[in-house]
Design a protein around this motif. Structure first.
Motif, PDB file in Angstrom:
ATOM      1  N   TRP A 337       0.832  -1.210   0.000  1.00 24.47           N
ATOM      2  CA  TRP A 337       0.000   0.000   0.000  1.00 24.47           C
ATOM      3  C   TRP A 337       0.862   1.254   0.000  1.00 24.47           C
ATOM      4  N   LEU A 338       1.875   1.281   0.867  1.00 23.28           N
ATOM      5  CA  LEU A 338       2.718   2.465   0.990  1.00 23.28           C
ATOM      6  C   LEU A 338       3.519   2.718  -0.294  1.00 23.28           C
ATOM      7  N   LEU A 339       4.116   1.669  -0.853  1.00 24.21           N
ATOM      8  CA  LEU A 339       4.917   1.858  -2.059  1.00 24.21           C
ATOM      9  C   LEU A 339       4.051   2.176  -3.276  1.00 24.21           C
ATOM     10  N   ALA A 340       2.837   1.653  -3.309  1.00 22.02           N
ATOM     11  CA  ALA A 340       1.936   1.989  -4.418  1.00 22.02           C
ATOM     12  C   ALA A 340       1.572   3.467  -4.392  1.00 22.02           C
ATOM     13  N   LEU A 341       1.281   3.998  -3.209  1.00 16.08           N
ATOM     14  CA  LEU A 341       0.959   5.422  -3.079  1.00 16.08           C
ATOM     15  C   LEU A 341       2.149   6.296  -3.454  1.00 16.08           C
ATOM     16  N   MET A 342       3.319   5.961  -2.923  1.00 16.60           N
ATOM     17  CA  MET A 342       4.507   6.758  -3.237  1.00 16.60           C
ATOM     18  C   MET A 342       4.885   6.618  -4.714  1.00 16.60           C
ATOM     19  N   GLY A 343       4.693   5.411  -5.254  1.00 17.14           N
ATOM     20  CA  GLY A 343       4.991   5.190  -6.660  1.00 17.14           C
ATOM     21  C   GLY A 343       4.122   6.031  -7.574  1.00 17.14           C
ATOM     22  N   GLY A 344       2.859   6.206  -7.210  1.00 16.87           N
ATOM     23  CA  GLY A 344       1.958   7.030  -8.011  1.00 16.87           C
ATOM     24  C   GLY A 344       2.402   8.481  -8.060  1.00 16.87           C
ATOM     25  N   GLN A 345       2.836   8.992  -6.924  1.00 20.06           N
ATOM     26  CA  GLN A 345       3.342  10.363  -6.879  1.00 20.06           C
ATOM     27  C   GLN A 345       4.615  10.498  -7.712  1.00 20.06           C
ATOM     28  N   LEU A 346       5.508   9.515  -7.558  1.00 27.80           N
ATOM     29  CA  LEU A 346       6.776   9.568  -8.275  1.00 27.80           C
ATOM     30  C   LEU A 346       6.571   9.437  -9.785  1.00 27.80           C
ATOM     31  N   ALA A 347       5.676   8.542 -10.200  1.00 30.12           N
ATOM     32  CA  ALA A 347       5.457   8.321 -11.635  1.00 30.12           C
ATOM     33  C   ALA A 347       4.971   9.591 -12.324  1.00 30.12           C
ATOM     34  N   ASP A 348       4.016  10.292 -11.719  1.00 33.84           N
ATOM     35  CA  ASP A 348       3.515  11.519 -12.340  1.00 33.84           C
ATOM     36  C   ASP A 348       4.538  12.647 -12.263  1.00 33.84           C
ATOM     37  N   TYR A 349       5.376  12.643 -11.228  1.00 30.05           N
ATOM     38  CA  TYR A 349       6.452  13.640 -11.147  1.00 30.05           C
ATOM     39  C   TYR A 349       7.443  13.418 -12.289  1.00 30.05           C
ATOM     40  N   LEU A 350       7.795  12.171 -12.532  1.00 31.97           N
ATOM     41  CA  LEU A 350       8.727  11.857 -13.616  1.00 31.97           C
ATOM     42  C   LEU A 350       8.151  12.257 -14.968  1.00 31.97           C
ATOM     43  N   ARG A 351       6.845  12.045 -15.146  1.00 38.09           N
ATOM     44  CA  ARG A 351       6.211  12.344 -16.436  1.00 38.09           C
ATOM     45  C   ARG A 351       5.978  13.843 -16.632  1.00 38.09           C
ATOM     46  N   GLU A 352       5.496  14.507 -15.588  1.00 37.95           N
ATOM     47  CA  GLU A 352       5.087  15.909 -15.722  1.00 37.95           C
ATOM     48  C   GLU A 352       6.253  16.874 -15.560  1.00 37.95           C
ATOM     49  N   THR A 353       7.115  16.630 -14.578  1.00 39.33           N
ATOM     50  CA  THR A 353       8.185  17.579 -14.258  1.00 39.33           C
ATOM     51  C   THR A 353       9.476  17.269 -15.010  1.00 39.33           C
ATOM     52  N   LEU A 354       9.888  16.009 -15.012  1.00 40.54           N
ATOM     53  CA  LEU A 354      11.135  15.631 -15.674  1.00 40.54           C
ATOM     54  C   LEU A 354      10.927  15.248 -17.133  1.00 40.54           C
ATOM     55  N   LEU A 355       9.665  15.208 -17.575  1.00 43.36           N
ATOM     56  CA  LEU A 355       9.317  14.933 -18.975  1.00 43.36           C
ATOM     57  C   LEU A 355       9.836  13.584 -19.469  1.00 43.36           C
ATOM     58  N   ILE A 356       9.866  12.596 -18.579  1.00 41.05           N
ATOM     59  CA  ILE A 356      10.224  11.240 -18.985  1.00 41.05           C
ATOM     60  C   ILE A 356       9.015  10.607 -19.669  1.00 41.05           C
ATOM     61  N   PRO A 357       9.204   9.993 -20.832  1.00 34.60           N
ATOM     62  CA  PRO A 357       8.071   9.433 -21.569  1.00 34.60           C
ATOM     63  C   PRO A 357       7.270   8.430 -20.740  1.00 34.60           C
ATOM     64  N   THR A 358       5.961   8.459 -20.937  1.00 33.24           N
ATOM     65  CA  THR A 358       5.067   7.575 -20.192  1.00 33.24           C
ATOM     66  C   THR A 358       5.459   6.116 -20.343  1.00 33.24           C
ATOM     67  N   VAL A 359       5.809   5.704 -21.557  1.00 37.11           N
ATOM     68  CA  VAL A 359       6.117   4.297 -21.795  1.00 37.11           C
ATOM     69  C   VAL A 359       7.322   3.844 -20.962  1.00 37.11           C
ATOM     70  N   LYS A 360       8.316   4.715 -20.800  1.00 40.27           N
ATOM     71  CA  LYS A 360       9.490   4.350 -20.005  1.00 40.27           C
ATOM     72  C   LYS A 360       9.138   4.240 -18.519  1.00 40.27           C
ATOM     73  N   VAL A 361       8.296   5.149 -18.063  1.00 35.37           N
ATOM     74  CA  VAL A 361       7.868   5.105 -16.658  1.00 35.37           C
ATOM     75  C   VAL A 361       7.086   3.820 -16.387  1.00 35.37           C
ATOM     76  N   ARG A 362       6.139   3.489 -17.270  1.00 35.00           N
ATOM     77  CA  ARG A 362       5.315   2.293 -17.068  1.00 35.00           C
ATOM     78  C   ARG A 362       6.168   1.020 -17.068  1.00 35.00           C
ATOM     79  N   LYS A 363       7.129   0.937 -17.985  1.00 32.80           N
ATOM     80  CA  LYS A 363       7.940  -0.268 -18.082  1.00 32.80           C
ATOM     81  C   LYS A 363       8.898  -0.383 -16.898  1.00 32.80           C
ATOM     82  N   CYS A 364       9.495   0.757 -16.520  1.00 30.47           N
ATOM     83  CA  CYS A 364      10.417   0.740 -15.372  1.00 30.47           C
ATOM     84  C   CYS A 364       9.716   0.292 -14.102  1.00 30.47           C
ATOM     85  N   PHE A 365       8.530   0.865 -13.841  1.00 31.43           N
ATOM     86  CA  PHE A 365       7.779   0.535 -12.641  1.00 31.43           C
ATOM     87  C   PHE A 365       7.289  -0.914 -12.673  1.00 31.43           C
TER      88      PHE A 365
END
Length: 493
Positions: A337-365
């Motif tokens: 539960w804890l890592l899923a919540l933190m992962g959600g915040q991190l994934a959108d930060y990577l996509r929105e702020t660092l502009l990492i492509p969605t496909v790379k974020v999804r595959k990495c996670f």
């Protein structure tokens, strides 16, 4: 078949729609007191209820069995002696117990999924066509009512209990596809990871709470109250859901104008204006969809095996009593539960702020959330009777699995938001098979509850997990597919 952005997905973060169509900049609506985050919290409560109703039988089962079948427990106790001392006598011994063999237990624990599998695709289709609110609400309400009837069914016989659990599965089968269909109208593209992980981690939270609470209820009252109490909690959720939720931002009575404009503007080029055309052939031929299917199936094999049998493993192999059992069985899901919540915040930060492509974020996670659990699950099989190490490895394994909540689990909304509910219905249909087969296979392999037998179970789960992670990494995509935009698809593009 043409996949939009399949050759060049570097800009799917800036333009998370069809990348050849520029995204109009829309002012972001505040998070505090927003309707979309209100929906996330209430749906989190809903999935809390759904999973509490699903897993409480795993703990109650330990107390529902007669002591006549002690051969298994005695043999396993010689490997790992009872740990933590003995408890005082149970406060209440009035509840009936049953003489179910290992095979019958496996069928009872797996029967839920025989109903669950049949309403996945219909749930996604009907929720998209008629609105998700009622389908999700009635699905969980039906499960709550059947849960209240569980003691009666058990008293009538194992066959009746199996039938009741099948009906519970039918009710819950619509929940995830319906919720995905609702989020397709509510979740702005760059907030998907955050909103959906808040929503769906209610499942882990329900597991975390229901496992120890069920153990306490069994100890202080008796196992029948496990079903009465959680069933009543489910009915309360249904009342709140009906009063506070709307299918879309446009029909919500309390949403602010700014938030409504923010959501609808950010989604207007992703969603179809028509609900009639569904490109079934293109959907079924889509390799990115099958990548999610394989990943979802693989992850669920491990998840459901542990979900239904971890309390049994804790008692019969590691030697924990029923009160300790609930708390220790919940630890892996607390980390998840804890890592899923933190992962959600991190994934959108990577996509929105660092502009990492969605496909790379999804595959990495997905890689971290599937291969990591496989490694620690196999390791847990070699801890022997080291209770601390065994529980630690199982907890780390499950916790790392939570990271995949921002990987393949929500990829349906990336590749086809208009049909997200239907796609989830398809993937969850296949991903339900492990819930039906996994516990039966595991119980068939662990007749004597030896550590060697459980090592085999862990190896099988780990191998399936690794295969799913690799397959998704090779074939997964992160942008809206051409067939998922009906206006273009219907004109031959």
């Amino acid at each position: 078949m043409i996949y939009s952005g399949s050759e060049s997905e570097t800009d799917d973060n800036e333009h998370p729609l069809l990348h050849r169509k520029p995204l109009v900049k829309v002012e972001k609506a505040p998070v505090c007191c927003s309707s979309r985050y209100g929906l996330a919290l209430l749906s989190c409560y809903g999935f809390f209820v759904a999973y509490a109703l699903r897993v409480n039988l795993s703990v109650a089962m330990v107390d529902m069995l007669s002591n006549n079948d002690n051969a298994t427990i005695n043999s396993s106790s010689q490997i790992c002696p009872a740990h933590g001392g003995s408890l005082p006598p149970l406060h209440n011994k009035t509840a009936k117990v049953y003489d179910w063999d290992s095979e019958t237990q496996g069928w009872i624990l797996g029967s839920f999924f025989y109903g669950y599998i049949f309403t996945q695709i219909p749930g996604g289709y009907l929720a998209r066509k008629y609105g998700a609110k009622w389908f999700l609400g009635i699905g969980i309400l039906g499960t709550a009512i059947f849960t209240l009837l569980t003691p009666l069914a058990a008293d009538m016989g194992a066959g009746y209990l199996i039938a009741l659990r099948v009906l519970e599965g039918i009710g819950e089968g619509v929940t995830f596809p319906a919720m995905h269909a609702m989020w397709s109208a509510w979740a702005p593209p760059l907030e998907r990871s955050k909103l959906l992980t808040i929503s769906y981690t209610g499942a882990q939270l329900g597991t975390v709470v229901s496992l120890p609470i069920s153990g306490l209820i069994c100890y202080h009252l008796d196992w029948t109250y496990v079903f009465y109490i959680f069933g009543a909690v489910g009915v309360c959720w249904f009342i709140l859901w009906m009063l506070l939720v709307s299918n879309t931002p446009e029909t919500h009575q309390r949403i602010s104008v700014k938030e409504k404009e923010y959501i609808t503007s950010s989604l207007k080029k992703e969603l179809s204006s028509s609900s009639k055309h569904i490109p079934w052939k293109a959907i079924l031929k889509s390799l990115p969809l099958w990548a999610i299917v394989v990943a979802h199936f693989s992850y669920n094999w491990t998840f459901y095996t542990l979900l239904t049998l971890l309390p049994t493993y804790m008692k019969n192999v590691l030697g924990f009593n029923i009160q300790q059992n609930g708390f220790l069985s919940a630890l892996p899901y607390l980390g998840c539960w804890l890592l899923a919540l933190m992962g959600g915040q991190l994934a959108d930060y990577l996509r929105e702020t660092l502009l990492i492509p969605t496909v790379k974020v999804r595959k990495c996670f997905s890689l971290i959330g599937m291969i990591g659990p496989a490694v620690f699950l196999v390791s847990a099989g070699y801890t022997g009777c080291n209770y601390v190490l065994a529980v630690s490895f199982l907890s780390i394994s499950s916790a790392l699995g939570g990271i995949s909540a921002s990987g393949f689990s929500i990829n349906h909304l990336d590749i086809a938001p208009s049909y997200a509910g239907i796609l989830l219905g398809i993937t969850n249909t296949f991903a339900t098979i492990p819930g039906m087969v996994g516990p039966v296979v595991a119980r068939a392999l662990t007749h004597s509850n030896t550590i060697e037998e459980w090592q085999t179970v862990f190896y099988i789960s780990a191998a399936i997990n690794v295969f799913g992670a690799v397959f998704f990494t090779i074939f997964g995509k992160g942008v809206v597919q051409d067939w998922a935009v009906p206006d273009l698809h219907s004109h031959g593009h």
